[in-house]
Design a protein around this motif. Structure first.
Motif, mmCIF file in Angstrom:
data_model
loop_
_atom_site.group_PDB
_atom_site.id
_atom_site.type_symbol
_atom_site.label_atom_id
_atom_site.label_comp_id
_atom_site.label_asym_id
_atom_site.label_seq_id
_atom_site.Cartn_x
_atom_site.Cartn_y
_atom_site.Cartn_z
ATOM 1 N N VAL A 157 0.843 -1.211 0.000
ATOM 2 C CA VAL A 157 0.000 0.000 0.000
ATOM 3 C C VAL A 157 0.872 1.254 0.000
ATOM 4 O O VAL A 157 0.719 2.138 -0.842
ATOM 5 N N TRP A 158 1.825 1.352 0.945
ATOM 6 C CA TRP A 158 2.610 2.611 0.991
ATOM 7 C C TRP A 158 3.542 2.760 -0.208
ATOM 8 O O TRP A 158 3.849 3.870 -0.628
ATOM 9 N N SER A 159 3.975 1.625 -0.786
ATOM 10 C CA SER A 159 4.944 1.757 -1.887
ATOM 11 C C SER A 159 4.300 2.380 -3.137
ATOM 12 O O SER A 159 5.003 2.947 -3.969
ATOM 13 N N LYS A 160 2.986 2.277 -3.258
ATOM 14 C CA LYS A 160 2.309 2.915 -4.409
ATOM 15 C C LYS A 160 2.150 4.418 -4.203
ATOM 16 O O LYS A 160 1.840 5.162 -5.134
ATOM 17 N N ARG A 161 2.343 4.861 -2.963
ATOM 18 C CA ARG A 161 2.015 6.255 -2.645
ATOM 19 C C ARG A 161 2.981 7.272 -3.243
ATOM 20 O O ARG A 161 2.614 8.431 -3.415
ATOM 21 N N TYR A 162 4.210 6.849 -3.559
ATOM 22 C CA TYR A 162 5.153 7.822 -4.149
ATOM 23 C C TYR A 162 4.586 8.332 -5.474
ATOM 24 O O TYR A 162 4.577 9.537 -5.732
ATOM 25 N N ASP A 163 4.115 7.399 -6.297
ATOM 26 C CA ASP A 163 3.523 7.817 -7.584
ATOM 27 C C ASP A 163 2.228 8.582 -7.358
ATOM 28 O O ASP A 163 1.934 9.554 -8.068
ATOM 29 N N GLU A 164 1.450 8.136 -6.378
ATOM 30 C CA GLU A 164 0.182 8.830 -6.111
ATOM 31 C C GLU A 164 0.441 10.269 -5.666
ATOM 32 O O GLU A 164 -0.265 11.206 -6.064
ATOM 33 N N ILE A 165 1.470 10.448 -4.848
ATOM 34 C CA ILE A 165 1.820 11.801 -4.392
ATOM 35 C C ILE A 165 2.275 12.652 -5.581
ATOM 36 O O ILE A 165 1.868 13.804 -5.734
ATOM 37 N N ASN A 166 3.112 12.069 -6.450
ATOM 38 C CA ASN A 166 3.579 12.841 -7.620
ATOM 39 C C ASN A 166 2.407 13.261 -8.504
ATOM 40 O O ASN A 166 2.364 14.397 -8.993
ATOM 41 N N ALA A 204 13.627 6.376 5.055
ATOM 42 C CA ALA A 204 12.303 6.723 4.530
ATOM 43 C C ALA A 204 12.313 8.144 3.962
ATOM 44 O O ALA A 204 11.739 8.406 2.890
ATOM 45 N N TYR A 205 12.977 9.065 4.657
ATOM 46 C CA TYR A 205 13.084 10.437 4.144
ATOM 47 C C TYR A 205 13.848 10.472 2.827
ATOM 48 O O TYR A 205 13.453 11.148 1.880
ATOM 49 N N GLU A 206 14.956 9.739 2.775
ATOM 50 C CA GLU A 206 15.769 9.767 1.550
ATOM 51 C C GLU A 206 14.950 9.285 0.359
ATOM 52 O O GLU A 206 15.027 9.843 -0.731
ATOM 53 N N GLU A 207 14.137 8.268 0.583
ATOM 54 C CA GLU A 207 13.332 7.764 -0.529
ATOM 55 C C GLU A 207 12.255 8.776 -0.940
ATOM 56 O O GLU A 207 12.043 9.038 -2.126
ATOM 57 N N ALA A 208 11.594 9.368 0.048
ATOM 58 C CA ALA A 208 10.535 10.349 -0.266
ATOM 59 C C ALA A 208 11.124 11.588 -0.947
ATOM 60 O O ALA A 208 10.577 12.087 -1.937
ATOM 61 N N LEU A 209 12.250 12.071 -0.423
ATOM 62 C CA LEU A 209 12.866 13.286 -0.986
ATOM 63 C C LEU A 209 13.389 13.025 -2.396
ATOM 64 O O LEU A 209 13.408 13.922 -3.240
ATOM 65 N N GLY A 210 13.805 11.800 -2.656
ATOM 66 C CA GLY A 210 14.333 11.470 -3.979
ATOM 67 C C GLY A 210 13.239 11.180 -4.987
ATOM 68 O O GLY A 210 13.286 11.653 -6.121
ATOM 69 N N ARG A 211 12.247 10.429 -4.554
ATOM 70 C CA ARG A 211 11.231 9.959 -5.521
ATOM 71 C C ARG A 211 10.099 10.952 -5.745
ATOM 72 O O ARG A 211 9.407 10.885 -6.761
ATOM 73 N N CYS A 212 9.870 11.820 -4.785
ATOM 74 C CA CYS A 212 8.766 12.782 -4.937
ATOM 75 C C CYS A 212 9.325 14.184 -5.090
ATOM 76 O O CYS A 212 8.921 15.114 -4.390
ATOM 77 N N ASN A 213 10.269 14.327 -5.973
ATOM 78 C CA ASN A 213 10.938 15.607 -6.161
ATOM 79 C C ASN A 213 10.845 15.963 -7.632
ATOM 80 O O ASN A 213 11.534 15.385 -8.464
ATOM 81 N N THR A 214 9.983 16.892 -7.967
ATOM 82 C CA THR A 214 9.755 17.233 -9.367
ATOM 83 C C THR A 214 9.969 18.732 -9.558
ATOM 84 O O THR A 214 9.993 19.484 -8.581
ATOM 85 N N ALA A 215 10.115 19.137 -10.804
ATOM 86 C CA ALA A 215 10.309 20.571 -11.081
ATOM 87 C C ALA A 215 9.106 21.355 -10.572
ATOM 88 O O ALA A 215 9.245 22.479 -10.088
ATOM 89 N N GLU A 216 7.910 20.757 -10.669
ATOM 90 C CA GLU A 216 6.724 21.520 -10.256
ATOM 91 C C GLU A 216 6.467 21.473 -8.745
ATOM 92 O O GLU A 216 5.716 22.288 -8.232
#
Ligand code: AMP
Ligand code: MG
Length: 269
Positions: A143-152, A211-223
């Protein structure tokens, strides 16, 4: 110095927090000169918020995340001191209520996203759903692993709808947290701030870093970029966050609305 350039996480890079020094000040030194600079930045923020409110062209969403005692409350107090309470709303995200848990994790978040003209400040955010939830195993990995894309996707939706999303990770060291916890234990006016769960989370410092490193890396977009703010020194943290907000709001190129009628014909008696 452009703080946003120095402190933004370059899109597409992996984050290793050990590479980011929580004591960094880029040559700035505590003292009267920096105090003046901070005061000037806060005053500028006040003007820009007034323009944002008047123009109703964009919304600004400020996301604050940090370990416990990382300075979220202090940053809010500081940044807000340069804004009119009208058009500015702070939302603190706590353990979800039973009703919130019956919805998807973004439901409670989406409902408090600022409207055009407004500034929204999140004290914690939807990122808790890939941080505490992941570290404490509150939902299955699937469940949580899908959330990175959902957040983006969610943040892209906001960006495409005139919301400027700026995310700040207040980066403190484990030693600095220890000092701040000790201060909370000692100071009767701060004891209420310390919770048992804060001590438990401190034991899991390493898991939170991952957990922070993954969130900061994967949910980091120009927008919807992340900024890693060196936050061991409160004055530098305040300078950096307020400067980045000023830079972002200046970049919005907002304009005051035209008067709604011909002012040259007004003759005040
Ligand atoms: P504080 O910010 O110190 O008032 O504490 C709020 C607490 O709520 C923290 O311990 C967070 O980890 C917790 N929290 C926030 N969002 C969530 C969430 N989605 N699921 C579980 N706990 C959460
Ligand atoms: Mg707490």
């Amino acid at each position: 110095m452009r703080f946003s350039k120095k402190l933004v996480v370059p899109p597409g890079t992996k984050v290793n927090l050990a590479d980011w020094d929580p004591d960094e000040t880029f040559g700035f030194k505590k003292g009267a000169q920096v105090e003046r600079l901070i005061a000037k930045t806060i005053a500028r923020l006040d003007d820009l918020q007034n323009l944002l409110w008047a123009s109703k062209q964009r919304a600004l969403l400020v996301v604050l995340q940090s370990p416990d005692a990382g300075g979220k409350d202090g940053t809010i107090r500081h940044v807000m001191s340069g804004m009119s309470p009208q058009g500015c709303r702070v939302t603190a995200f706590k353990v979800p209520t039973p009703e919130e848990l019956r919805h998807d994790f973004l439901w409670r978040v989406h409902s408090v996203v600022p409207a055009k003209g407004e500034v929204g400040i999140f004290n914690r955010s939807h990122y808790e759903d890939v941080l505490v939830v992941r570290v404490r195993d509150l939902v299955p990995r699937g469940v949580w692993s899908k959330r990175y894309d959902e957040i983006n996707n969610f943040e892209r939706l906001l960006a495409e709808n005139s919301v400027t999303v700026l995310k700040f990770f207040l980066h403190i060291s484990k030693d600095e947290q220890k000092e701040r916890f000790a201060e909370r234990i000692k100071d009767r006016t701060k004891q209420w701030k310390l919770e048992k769960s804060d001590l438990e989370d401190r034991e899991r410092w390493g898991e939170y870093v991952e957990a922070y490193e993954e969130a900061l890396g994967r949910c980091n977009t120009a927008e919807a970029p992340w900024f890693i703010i060196p936050a061991n020194k409160k004055w530098f943290r305040n300078l950096a966050v307020s400067s980045i907000l000023v830079e972002a709001m200046e970049g919005m190129k907002l304009t005051f609305p035209k008067p709604s009628f011909d002012l040259s014909r007004v003759h005040l008696k």
